[in-house]
Design an enzyme around this catalytic site. Structure first.
Site, PDB file in Angstrom:
ATOM      1  N   TYR A 180       0.846  -1.195   0.000  1.00 25.57           N
ATOM      2  CA  TYR A 180       0.000   0.000   0.000  1.00 25.57           C
ATOM      3  C   TYR A 180       0.877   1.238   0.000  1.00 25.57           C
ATOM      4  CZ  TYR A 180       0.891   0.934   4.982  1.00 25.57           C
ATOM      5  OH  TYR A 180       1.486   1.231   6.186  1.00 25.57           O
ATOM      6  N   CYS A 181       0.280   2.359  -0.413  1.00 27.35           N
ATOM      7  CA  CYS A 181       1.016   3.625  -0.381  1.00 27.35           C
ATOM      8  C   CYS A 181       0.077   4.756   0.029  1.00 27.35           C
ATOM      9  CB  CYS A 181       1.769   3.888  -1.672  1.00 27.35           C
ATOM     10  SG  CYS A 181       0.810   3.801  -3.196  1.00 27.35           S
ATOM     11  N   ARG A 182       0.017   5.841  -0.738  1.00 31.59           N
ATOM     12  CA  ARG A 182      -0.667   7.050  -0.278  1.00 31.59           C
ATOM     13  C   ARG A 182      -2.161   7.060  -0.535  1.00 31.59           C
ATOM     14  NH1 ARG A 182       3.972  11.020  -2.777  1.00 31.59           N
ATOM     15  NH2 ARG A 182       5.426  10.909  -1.011  1.00 31.59           N
ATOM     16  N   CYS A 186      -1.772   6.547  -6.132  1.00 37.21           N
ATOM     17  CA  CYS A 186      -0.350   6.464  -5.801  1.00 37.21           C
ATOM     18  C   CYS A 186       0.276   5.320  -6.593  1.00 37.21           C
ATOM     19  CB  CYS A 186      -0.169   6.242  -4.303  1.00 37.21           C
ATOM     20  SG  CYS A 186       1.558   6.079  -3.790  1.00 37.21           S
ATOM     21  N   PHE A 210      -2.989   4.600   3.036  1.00 33.93           N
ATOM     22  CA  PHE A 210      -2.959   4.787   4.482  1.00 33.93           C
ATOM     23  C   PHE A 210      -3.968   5.807   4.995  1.00 33.93           C
ATOM     24  CE2 PHE A 210      -1.261   7.117   8.177  1.00 33.93           C
ATOM     25  CZ  PHE A 210      -1.431   6.114   9.128  1.00 33.93           C
TER      26      PHE A 210
END
Length: 230
Positions: A180-182, A186, A210
């Site tokens: 996962y990222c932003r 993303c 997140f």
């Protein structure tokens, strides 16, 4: 009939509301909000993330601060910025979602940036939370380390995309991996999943990122615990 004074007062009130929109009326400022939704960052770090000079970045940040969207603190000679409240992050998410549904051509623009997502499987927050609790999945936070330390999914490991190839041996092959990222736009998580799948791992990406996980009230942590290291 309203008096001239009442009309002027109403105009001023709605112009005040519009100050927020004016402060976001730039792609770079929207990108800054996206970065700060991950946690506090210095001016220099923000400038590097959005590929702008420190001077230009400071200009954007001051305009956003005047509109009350961000706050500042000084640590020695460095200035750090943060979102003024969680509501600012919610505003950004709502703006992004409305644009995704109603702005013509946005899907094409997203595809040009993110690439072909046909081979990238996703997992929603509810499923990931349940599987993480049961210890059935390895969750990788592929954002920059500073963002992981500011806040991350509890139980996730920090493995920025820049370190992924070097750290492949630290990833067990008998466990499914979720990156996962932003957020939904993303590219870090997409790149990580593509690389992992090419290397023979079973990998998916979280459907968003997140900030959405945190707003949903799911378990989060802060600090550098969970780094892959090595």
């Amino acid at each position: 009939m309203r008096s001239v004074g009442e009309r002027a007062a109403k105009d001023a009130l709605f112009d005040g509301f519009a100050e927020v929109a004016k402060a976001l009326a730039s792609g770079r400022r929207a990108e800054i909000i996206d970065v700060l939704a991950q946690g506090e960052r210095s001016v220099e770090e923000i400038a590097a993330e959005i590929d702008q000079s420190v001077a230009n970045t400071s200009h954007h940040l001051r305009a956003m601060a005047r509109a009350g969207l961000v706050t500042t603190r000084r640590d020695g000679t460095r200035i750090f910025y943060a979102l003024a409240s969680e509501r600012v992050g919610e505003l950004w998410a709502a703006l992004r979602d409305v644009a995704g549904e109603h702005v013509a051509g946005l899907e094409r623009l997203a595809a040009a940036y993110l690439g072909d997502r046909d081979g990238i499987d996703v997992v929603d927050r509810k499923e990931l939370a349940a599987r993480l609790k049961r210890g059935e999945v390895l969750v990788l936070d592929v954002r920059p380390t500073a963002e992981f330390e500011a806040g991350h999914i509890r139980g996730a490991r920090s493995l920025p995309t820049t370190e992924l190839r070097r750290q492949l041996r630290a990833i067990p092959r008998d466990t499914e991996v979720v990156a996962y990222c932003r957020g939904p736009y993303c590219v870090y998580a997409d790149d990580a999943v593509r690389e992992l799948n090419r290397r023979g791992f079973r990998a998916r990406r979280l459907i968003d990122g997140f900030p959405e996980w945190k707003r949903a009230g799911l378990p989060v942590a802060a600090g550098n615990g969970g780094s892959t290291g090595g």
